[in-house]
Enzyme design. Structure first.
Site, PDB file in Angstrom:
ATOM      1  N   LEU A  53       0.809  -1.211   0.000  1.00  0.00           N
ATOM      2  CA  LEU A  53       0.000   0.000   0.000  1.00  0.00           C
ATOM      3  C   LEU A  53       0.847   1.267   0.000  1.00  0.00           C
ATOM      4  O   LEU A  53       0.332   2.349  -0.270  1.00  0.00           O
ATOM      5  CB  LEU A  53      -0.912   0.025   1.234  1.00  0.00           C
ATOM      6  CG  LEU A  53      -1.851  -1.179   1.432  1.00  0.00           C
ATOM      7  CD1 LEU A  53      -2.530  -1.096   2.785  1.00  0.00           C
ATOM      8  CD2 LEU A  53      -2.883  -1.237   0.318  1.00  0.00           C
ATOM      9  N   TYR A 103       1.954  11.255 -11.558  1.00  0.00           N
ATOM     10  CA  TYR A 103       1.490  10.257 -10.590  1.00  0.00           C
ATOM     11  C   TYR A 103       1.058   8.992 -11.306  1.00  0.00           C
ATOM     12  O   TYR A 103       1.460   7.871 -10.936  1.00  0.00           O
ATOM     13  CB  TYR A 103       0.334  10.826  -9.764  1.00  0.00           C
ATOM     14  CG  TYR A 103      -0.299   9.815  -8.832  1.00  0.00           C
ATOM     15  CD1 TYR A 103       0.410   9.310  -7.745  1.00  0.00           C
ATOM     16  CD2 TYR A 103      -1.610   9.372  -9.032  1.00  0.00           C
ATOM     17  CE1 TYR A 103      -0.179   8.386  -6.883  1.00  0.00           C
ATOM     18  CE2 TYR A 103      -2.198   8.449  -8.183  1.00  0.00           C
ATOM     19  CZ  TYR A 103      -1.472   7.964  -7.108  1.00  0.00           C
ATOM     20  OH  TYR A 103      -2.052   7.042  -6.257  1.00  0.00           O
ATOM     21  N   ASN A 132     -11.067   6.559  -6.153  1.00  0.00           N
ATOM     22  CA  ASN A 132     -10.968   7.269  -4.881  1.00  0.00           C
ATOM     23  C   ASN A 132     -11.520   6.384  -3.766  1.00  0.00           C
ATOM     24  O   ASN A 132     -12.660   5.937  -3.819  1.00  0.00           O
ATOM     25  CB  ASN A 132     -11.761   8.583  -4.962  1.00  0.00           C
ATOM     26  CG  ASN A 132     -11.448   9.510  -3.803  1.00  0.00           C
ATOM     27  OD1 ASN A 132     -11.661   9.170  -2.652  1.00  0.00           O
ATOM     28  ND2 ASN A 132     -10.953  10.694  -4.118  1.00  0.00           N
ATOM     29  N   PRO A 280     -46.911   7.994  38.845  1.00  0.00           N
ATOM     30  CA  PRO A 280     -47.931   7.026  39.303  1.00  0.00           C
ATOM     31  C   PRO A 280     -49.339   7.611  39.232  1.00  0.00           C
ATOM     32  O   PRO A 280     -49.585   8.761  39.622  1.00  0.00           O
ATOM     33  CB  PRO A 280     -47.511   6.745  40.750  1.00  0.00           C
ATOM     34  CG  PRO A 280     -46.030   6.961  40.763  1.00  0.00           C
ATOM     35  CD  PRO A 280     -45.808   8.128  39.826  1.00  0.00           C
ATOM     36  N   GLY A 281     -50.254   6.809  38.683  1.00  0.00           N
ATOM     37  CA  GLY A 281     -51.650   7.211  38.583  1.00  0.00           C
ATOM     38  C   GLY A 281     -51.974   8.062  37.375  1.00  0.00           C
ATOM     39  O   GLY A 281     -53.153   8.323  37.099  1.00  0.00           O
TER      40      GLY A 281
END
Length: 370
Positions: A53, A103, A132, A280-281
């Protein structure tokens, strides 16, 4: 298998080394810029396969292309010859090897050295002409527009687009790594040309808009379709560039005497997710829908779901709690409510099949117990 990874500290190299380390049966050897060329022969002789690589992408002087790409590859091939045995070689080249820029010429020269090695010795080799490559750990403002856009948008920096219509061909780093892993287990004498799939195509402007949409979903709460394909890979890449200070974000809490209600996530066509609490309730709900459907999951406390058919007045109830993980569905045409019948705070997860629309709420108030 002892695998030598050259360029092990680069973008693809880091991803490959980490993946190899997750798998049984591999021992990873590394060669990067900190290693002298004089160490290469020993590393090659001690390896069963090589993934090459290392290379030069953006040198200060274009003459460095030949030294970093062609000459290094030639040294690697010479070391394989000197080892006196076949050492399968995977070469990461570039689609620019088809071009005449410095390149591209240097990458083509590297390919030719590998081709010659295989022709002369039968040494197994696979050459990949990669477009890419994008994904986590890619260096922004270097050689990848994806990395640059993800990094800048994630960090509230501007991006520059000269021609939005410019088309990009992309491969995702995870797919590159998997292609390499497959090749390591299926090498044959001589030269092969490898491929990485899928190859994605997207315009520069469209890509930027998609990444901006990822950023905006934290405020709109509407997630992009990040489950498959290019959008999945782009989203993973974008998130990888978030600084730690942005790993978390706050949601709006709607509270009253009954408890709190918080929307977490919305989707374009698969509804939304939220949670609510009740003391609660306390009874929540007391409405019905014509088409909207919901799923409730009590994750803390005890609940009674009440139902009444809006036409026949048939009634039904479901008792559940955070101890049993039961999903309760609301059914169109049945008014429904949920009551905390325990002594502690009740916490309930809720999925609705559509994003709440204040103009068309499809939510009609009607008590379960008239």
């Amino acid at each position: 298998m002892r695998v030598l990874v050259t360029g092990s500290n680069g973008f693809i190299g880091k991803n490959l080394v980490v993946r190899l380390g997750e798998l049984p049966g591999f021992e990873v050897h590394c060669f990067d810029q900190s290693d002298g060329l004089d160490t290469l022969q020993g590393k090659v002789s001690d390896s069963d396969a090589i993934v090459h690589l290392a290379g030069i992408n953006r040198p200060k002087d274009t003459t460095e292309f030949i030294a970093g790409n062609a000459d290094l590859t030639a040294s690697l091939c010479a070391a394989i010859k000197a080892a006196g045995r076949h050492v399968p070689l995977l070469l990461a080249s570039s689609i620019q090897a088809e071009l005449t820029n410095p390149y591209g010429q240097s990458k083509r020269a590297a390919e030719q050295v590998v081709e010659q090695l295989s022709a002369q010795t039968g040494n197994p080799a696979v050459i990949y002409r990669l477009p890419n490559v994008f994904g986590k750990w890619c260096r922004p403002n270097y050689n990848s527009a994806v990395a640059t856009f993800c990094h800048n948008i994630a960090n509230d920096l501007p991006i520059q687009i000269n021609d939005p219509s410019t088309q990009l061909k992309l491969v995702y780093v995870d797919d590159v790594v998997e292609a390499f892993l497959h090749a390591l287990g299926h090498t044959a004498p001589g030269l092969q040309w490898g491929t990485v799939e899928p190859v994605y195509a997207i315009g520069l402007g469209d890509m930027a808009a998609q990444i901006e949409a990822f950023k905006n979903c934290r405020t709109s709460l509407v997630s992009e379709r990040v489950g498959t394909g290019l959008v999945r890979a782009l989203y993973a890449t974008y998130v990888s560039y978030l600084p730690p200070a942005k790993f978390a974000y706050n949601l709006t809490r709607h509270g009253d005497e009954r408890g709190v209600f918080v929307e977490m996530l919305k989707t374009a066509d698969s509804g939304q997710f939220s949670f609510f609490t009740a003391h609660p309730g306390i009874t929540r709900g007391g409405h019905y829908h014509h088409t909207k459907t919901e799923k409730f999951l009590v994750i803390k406390g005890s609940a009674r779901f009440g139902f009444r058919h809006v036409v026949t007045n048939e009634t039904y109830e479901v008792l559940t709690s955070g101890d049993v993980s039961t999903v309760v569905e609301t059914v169109p045409g049945w008014t429904h409510d949920i009551t905390n019948v325990g002594t502690d705070e009740m916490v309930v997860m809720l999925w609705a099949n559509e994003i709440f629309d204040r103009e068309k709420p499809d939510t009609i108030a009607m008590r379960v117990n008239p």
